[in-house]
Design a protein around this motif. Sequence first.
Motif, PDB file in Angstrom:
ATOM      1  N   LYS A 186     -17.178   8.916 -24.129  1.00  0.00           N
ATOM      2  CA  LYS A 186     -16.786  10.342 -24.195  1.00  0.00           C
ATOM      3  C   LYS A 186     -15.117  10.358 -23.563  1.00  0.00           C
ATOM      4  N   PRO A 187     -14.939   9.832 -22.470  1.00  0.00           N
ATOM      5  CA  PRO A 187     -13.511  10.057 -21.893  1.00  0.00           C
ATOM      6  C   PRO A 187     -12.429   9.284 -22.659  1.00  0.00           C
ATOM      7  N   LEU A 188     -13.061   8.417 -23.670  1.00  0.00           N
ATOM      8  CA  LEU A 188     -12.099   7.631 -24.448  1.00  0.00           C
ATOM      9  C   LEU A 188     -11.631   8.447 -25.755  1.00  0.00           C
ATOM     10  N   PHE A 233     -14.705  -0.496 -32.997  1.00  0.00           N
ATOM     11  CA  PHE A 233     -14.968   0.139 -32.161  1.00  0.00           C
ATOM     12  C   PHE A 233     -14.277  -0.689 -30.837  1.00  0.00           C
ATOM     13  N   GLU A 234     -14.459  -1.845 -30.773  1.00  0.00           N
ATOM     14  CA  GLU A 234     -13.915  -2.409 -29.457  1.00  0.00           C
ATOM     15  C   GLU A 234     -12.548  -2.532 -29.608  1.00  0.00           C
ATOM     16  N   ARG A 235     -12.026  -2.734 -30.532  1.00  0.00           N
ATOM     17  CA  ARG A 235     -10.483  -2.464 -30.588  1.00  0.00           C
ATOM     18  C   ARG A 235      -9.668  -1.070 -30.272  1.00  0.00           C
ATOM     19  N   ALA A 236     -10.640  -0.061 -30.974  1.00  0.00           N
ATOM     20  CA  ALA A 236     -10.300   1.183 -30.443  1.00  0.00           C
ATOM     21  C   ALA A 236     -10.181   1.590 -29.043  1.00  0.00           C
ATOM     22  N   ALA A 237     -11.288   1.060 -28.537  1.00  0.00           N
ATOM     23  CA  ALA A 237     -11.896   1.217 -27.013  1.00  0.00           C
ATOM     24  C   ALA A 237     -10.698   0.850 -26.153  1.00  0.00           C
ATOM     25  N   ARG A 238     -10.365  -0.551 -26.356  1.00  0.00           N
ATOM     26  CA  ARG A 238      -9.243  -1.246 -25.565  1.00  0.00           C
ATOM     27  C   ARG A 238      -8.026  -0.451 -25.584  1.00  0.00           C
ATOM     28  N   CYS A 275      -8.008   2.625 -23.789  1.00  0.00           N
ATOM     29  CA  CYS A 275      -8.000   2.390 -22.234  1.00  0.00           C
ATOM     30  C   CYS A 275      -6.670   2.021 -21.843  1.00  0.00           C
ATOM     31  N   GLU A 276      -5.870   1.436 -22.699  1.00  0.00           N
ATOM     32  CA  GLU A 276      -4.431   1.288 -22.478  1.00  0.00           C
ATOM     33  C   GLU A 276      -3.624   2.491 -22.542  1.00  0.00           C
ATOM     34  N   THR A 277      -4.022   3.435 -23.336  1.00  0.00           N
ATOM     35  CA  THR A 277      -3.147   4.662 -23.524  1.00  0.00           C
ATOM     36  C   THR A 277      -3.770   5.537 -22.004  1.00  0.00           C
ATOM     37  N   LEU A 278      -4.819   5.323 -21.819  1.00  0.00           N
ATOM     38  CA  LEU A 278      -5.346   6.155 -20.321  1.00  0.00           C
ATOM     39  C   LEU A 278      -4.686   5.596 -19.330  1.00  0.00           C
ATOM     40  N   LEU A 298      -2.392   7.564 -16.957  1.00  0.00           N
ATOM     41  CA  LEU A 298      -2.588   7.568 -15.287  1.00  0.00           C
ATOM     42  C   LEU A 298      -1.411   7.113 -14.484  1.00  0.00           C
ATOM     43  N   GLN A 299      -0.419   6.430 -14.953  1.00  0.00           N
ATOM     44  CA  GLN A 299       0.424   5.848 -14.362  1.00  0.00           C
ATOM     45  C   GLN A 299       1.507   7.073 -14.567  1.00  0.00           C
ATOM     46  N   TRP A 300       1.636   7.744 -15.225  1.00  0.00           N
ATOM     47  CA  TRP A 300       2.657   8.749 -15.566  1.00  0.00           C
ATOM     48  C   TRP A 300       2.017   9.834 -14.596  1.00  0.00           C
ATOM     49  N   ALA A 301       0.866  10.043 -14.586  1.00  0.00           N
ATOM     50  CA  ALA A 301       0.278  11.256 -13.648  1.00  0.00           C
ATOM     51  C   ALA A 301       0.746  10.838 -12.066  1.00  0.00           C
ATOM     52  N   GLU A 302       0.281   9.469 -11.656  1.00  0.00           N
ATOM     53  CA  GLU A 302       0.618   9.202 -10.421  1.00  0.00           C
ATOM     54  C   GLU A 302       1.920   9.261  -9.789  1.00  0.00           C
ATOM     55  N   GLU A 303       3.024   8.871 -10.810  1.00  0.00           N
ATOM     56  CA  GLU A 303       4.217   9.080 -10.525  1.00  0.00           C
ATOM     57  C   GLU A 303       4.509  10.463 -10.316  1.00  0.00           C
TER      58      GLU A 303
END
Length: 133
Positions: free
Chosen positions: A54-56, A97-102, A105-108, A112-117
């Motif tokens: 779901k979060p992906l 599916f595995e490639r899409a999930a990876r 995850c990288e996009t997230l 997250l890095q941008w949000a933390e900044e």
Amino acid sequence: MHIGEVAELTGLSLRTIRHYEEVGLVPASARSQGGFRLYTAADVARLMVIRRMKPLGFTLEQMGELLAITDRLDGHAGAGPLSEAESQALQRRLEVFERAARERCETLRTQLQWAEEFAADLHRRGGQVARGD
């Protein structure tokens, strides 16, 4: 297990679990004499797969497809033994599916890095205002 126990184990709401049942992703394994939904450990495992997808951003259709693939690979689809060609085709689809999930995850991670900044910038600005800088 009753739905409340499943909700506690998975961290999903009762409403969400019922929705996944209604759309056919996780049908209740059985009903009690009183008509309550009963779930097995395998049902909980399916819900955990869905919860992780779901979060992906995977759609319900994609979730259903992945569950069908894993059911078939695990011998739970009730369609008899797998041929070598079918097994290879399912494995290739699983790899997609595995490639899409990876990738997701990288996009997230980037988001997250941008949000933390951003949060750190706001914190710094708040500190400047409080000090009168």
